[in-house]
Design an enzyme around this catalytic site. Structure first.
Site, PDB file in Angstrom:
ATOM      1  N   HIS A 237       0.962  -1.246  -0.052  1.00  0.00           N
ATOM      2  CA  HIS A 237      -0.029   0.060   0.017  1.00  0.00           C
ATOM      3  C   HIS A 237       0.858   1.275  -0.177  1.00  0.00           C
ATOM      4  CE1 HIS A 237      -2.970   2.826   0.826  1.00  0.00           C
ATOM      5  NE2 HIS A 237      -3.967   1.894   0.694  1.00  0.00           N
ATOM      6  N   ARG A 379      -3.883  -6.399  -7.283  1.00  0.00           N
ATOM      7  CA  ARG A 379      -5.256  -6.193  -6.850  1.00  0.00           C
ATOM      8  C   ARG A 379      -5.868  -4.941  -6.944  1.00  0.00           C
ATOM      9  NH1 ARG A 379      -8.223  -4.538  -1.655  1.00  0.00           N
ATOM     10  NH2 ARG A 379      -5.991  -3.676  -1.186  1.00  0.00           N
TER      11      ARG A 379
END
Length: 534
Positions: A237, A379
């Site tokens: 992230h 993703r």
């Protein structure tokens, strides 16, 4: 004496995936849901952004599919993407019917936000604490069901299969589970077992995940004979709050989706130099850009700035982040937030089909622990909770369909502790734990090279032997089980990364910066591809 239990369905993990399975099973089936800590202590609780689904008339299933395929860098399985997206709205409807209080706009319609990689506003959310709303609602629903037994402070050691019992066939019949309250290993027998333990980001030094994300389910399934796929694709992230005491607090993608800018220490923006979509580029591009700029400047962190938006807007959309930042002396309505990339999501995992079935009969895997083919090489934001819901409901439907034909589980022996003793060398565990997470961060992180991977492989082989010997001689503990699993996970990640000789999605190597023409998954098979994990 350790307890023994028998249920129809044993679910290992109490996040959105596990609870979705439990709540969609018929009430005549006896269900046990196990959690390492409190029932709501998993990664679902920390999910901020929301759930992606086609809920707006201007959006379409085809657009959501197209966006997901683009983010997955050619590796998404289109059938899995279509299956997930087409079942999105009904899954959201089920959550709404279950009582999840999603945020609404001024017209009393569900407020939809937009995140990186999405071409439309399609993220339904509960302010900036969607995971908390989903986790608390589903756990309350589960607690009210007479057929569901919620059991906390329990860590799975290994599943029990016919192969391990010396019986014919390839069936899972339960699991050995460590009770953390009395430190005894209990026997759980079940006709069906569901692994829903989440991801493996704790293999890295910096992670946005809670402490339990140690890859337990993937390692357990690997030891049981299940294939894994695409373990090299670890999503980092881009924006975790950078503060020595903040631990692993995530700054949601939605801050950028609502107009936040990434800035260098001098205040200048930089994302346009890396991608025409700027701050709304997919996470792998954003994470690499931040990593590049940090290394170029020798900076410990960069900044995420949304202070140019009205203060009321910020506090209304991001109340949790606003309050958390204030705790650490940062007022995001007036100043930028210091951020750093962190290991966030495991895109690979246990190979499953559209019914969440693994290679072992009556063993299912749901959620981040599973490889469904949805995410490909990267993703896309907020598809993960949708995957938990869609595949959790699919697993429950398959179990219900098969339940009348599956006989009771075979007898299994109690856990034998007679040949082991209490450890007087726990320093071995803590030292190996630190070493593992450091070399994974340094050698198998956002940017990789063949030499770094070789160094990591050498170290993981040494650790595997050491931990294997330790496991054989001492009583199990939570730290030892997690370390044993993380070594297996690290080995799978490294071996998968060494096989992929290209840069695709989340796997970026300086030695092979281009794309190969042949697009294929990295599949590891336990019977033919032997790691040296214990």
């Amino acid at each position: 004496m350790p307890q023994s239990y028998e249920h129809d369905v044993l679910i290992i993990g109490s996040g959105a995936a596990g609870l979705t399975v439990a709540l969609n099973l018929p009430t005549h089936l006896r269900v046990a849901v196990l959690s390492k800590g409190k029932i709501t202590s998993g990664a679902t609780l920390w999910a901020q952004g929301g759930i992606a689904a086609v809920l707006d008339n201007e959006d379409s299933v085809e657009d959501h599919i197209s966006d997901t395929l683009a983010a997955g860098a050619g590796l998404c399985h289109e059938d899995a993407v279509r299956f997930t997206v087409e079942h999105g709205k009904e899954s959201i409807d089920w959550l709404v019917a279950s009582g999840v209080d999603f945020t609404k706009d001024d017209n009393a319609q569900f407020h939809l936000t937009r995140e990186g990689g999405h071409s439309h506003r399609r993220i339904i959310h509960a302010a900036d604490a969607t995971g908390h709303a989903v986790s608390s609602t589903l756990s309350q629903q589960a607690a009210s069901r007479a057929n569901i037994e919620l059991m906390e402070s329990r860590v799975a050691v290994d599943v029990i299969t016919h192969r391990k019992l010396g019986l014919p066939g390839n069936r899972c019949v339960g699991a050995y589970v460590l009770n953390l309250e009395d430190n005894h290993v209990e026997l759980f027998r079940a006709r069906f077992v569901v692994i829903a333990t989440g991801g493996a980001s704790k293999a890295y030094r910096y992670t946005s995940n809670p402490d339990g994300a140690s890859g337990d389910g993937i390692a357990i399934a690997w030891r049981a004979g299940c294939r894994t796929a695409n373990m090299e694709f670890n999503q980092f992230h881009p924006t975790c709050l950078y503060h020595p005491h903040a631990k692993s607090f995530l700054i949601t993608e939605a801050v950028r989706g609502e107009g936040g800018y990434l800035r260098l220490p001098d205040g200048s923006r930089f994302m346009e130099q890396f991608d025409s979509r700027g701050e709304l580029a997919p996470r792998d591009i954003v994470a690499r850009a931040i990593d590049h700029e940090m290394k170029r400047l020798g900076a410990d962190h960069l900044y995420l700035d949304i202070s140019h938006k009205p203060a009321d807007f910020i506090r209304r959309h991001f109340p949790t982040i606003y309050e958390k930042c204030l705790e650490f002396g940062v007022d995001m309505t007036k100043e930028p937030i210091p951020v750093v990339p962190a290991a966030h999501y495991t895109c690979g995992g246990i190979m499953t089909d559209h019914r969440s079935r693994t290679d072992v009969n009556q063993l299912y895997a749901v959620g981040e622990v599973a490889f469904t083919g949805l995410h490909g090489a990267n993703r896309m934001a907020s598809n993960s909770l949708l995957e938990c819901l869609v595949y959790g409901r699919a697993a429950a439907a398959d179990i219900e369909r098969c339940a009348t034909d599956i006989p009771p589980p075979a007898e299994a022996p109690d856990w034998d502790e007679s040949q082991v003793r209490d450890s007087d060398e726990d320093v071995v565990i803590s030292h190996n734990w630190d070493e593992l997470r450091h070399f994974m961060w340094d050698y198998v992180g956002i940017v990789r090279t063949t030499k770094r991977l070789q160094r990591a492989k050498h170290r993981v082989d040494l650790l595997s032997r050491e931990i294997g010997e330790f496991y054989s001689n001492y009583r199990v503990s939570n730290d030892l089980l997690e370390l044993r699993n993380l070594v297996t996970i690290a080995d799978l990640i490294i071996c998968s990364a060494m096989q992929r000789r290209e840069s695709r999605g989340l796997h970026y190597t300086l030695d092979y910066p281009g794309l190969l023409h042949e697009v294929k998954d990295t599949v590891l098979v336990p019977t033919t591809f032997r790691t040296k994990s214990p």
